[in-house]
Every structure is written in structure tokens, then in C-alpha cells.
Scaffold this motif. Structure first.
Motif: not given
Length: 122
Positions: A1, A3, A18-19, A21-23, A26-28
Motif C-alpha cells: 500500500m 504510504k 487524510s480523509n 487520501v484514505t478514501q 492510500f495509507e496515511v
């Protein structure tokens, strides 16, 4: 994944990015509130992508980009700027940033920038 490290002095901007990116799948892995913290965290986490705000206390985004790229020339950094910061964005690109996204963030543009930078780095 993939980072991602998010760097912005405003907590709500970090949360928003962050929201997105994760949607995007991807992993924060970490967040930093200024350039100095970003340089230290980069060494610790070695993220695949960094989103870097330009205007921050302690050390601004341009200085942080220069510092990170000195140690890690292949680092993938995407600058984040407010409207009207075109000169700073150009300075950042000259310093080695790979792309830029404009605030307020549009989900599609953020994901597109990350994917574009990743595809060029492989």
C-alpha cells in the motif's frame, strides 16, 4: 500500500487531506505540523508520497522540500498551496516538488496528483 505523509500547519487541513487520501486507497503513515517535523518524520517513515503545505511556521514547505531532497533525491513531494501562490509553487517545482494541488482540495485532483507522481517515479 502507498504510504503518505501529510504536512500542514492547520489540523483541519491535515484531517481533510487524510480523509481524501484514505478514501483513495492510500495509507496515511504520519502527519507533520511544520517543515522541521516533516524532515524528521520523513527519515523515520520514508513515505512514498508527501503532501507539503508551503506556508508554515518553523520551516516552510520550500525549505523542507530542499532538506528532504538533499537526503532523499527520489522523494515524491506534492506541494499544497492556496490560490495566488503561483510564484511559490514554481519555486517548489524548481526545488524538486513533483506536482501541486490547490486549496480548497478537490478529491479527484488530489488522487490524480498522487497517481500521476507515483506512475512517473516507477
Amino acid at each position: 500500500m502507498t504510504k503518505v505523509m501529510i504536512v500542514d500547519d492547520a489540523a483541519f487541513m491535515r484531517k481533510m487531506l487524510s480523509n481524501i487520501v484514505t478514501q483513495g486507497g492510500f495509507e496515511v503513515v504520519c502527519e507533520a505540523k511544520d517543515g522541521l517535523e516533516a524532515v524528521n518524520l520523513f527519515t523515520q517513515y520514508l513515505p512514498d508520497i508527501v503532501t507539503m503545505d508551503i506556508t508554515m511556521p518553523e520551516m516552510d514547505g520550500l525549505e523542507a522540500v530542499t532538506e528532504i531532497l538533499k537526503q532523499y533525491p527520489s522523494a515524491n513531494i506534492i506541494m499544497c498551496s492556496a490560490m495566488g501562490q503561483q510564484k511559490m509553487v514554481l519555486d517548489a517545482i524548481r526545488a524538486g516538488a513533483k506536482d501541486f494541488i490547490v486549496k480548497p482540495f478537490e478529491k479527484e485532483r488530489v488522487i490524480e496528483a498522487i497517481l500521476s507522481v507515483l506512475s512517473k517515479s516507477n
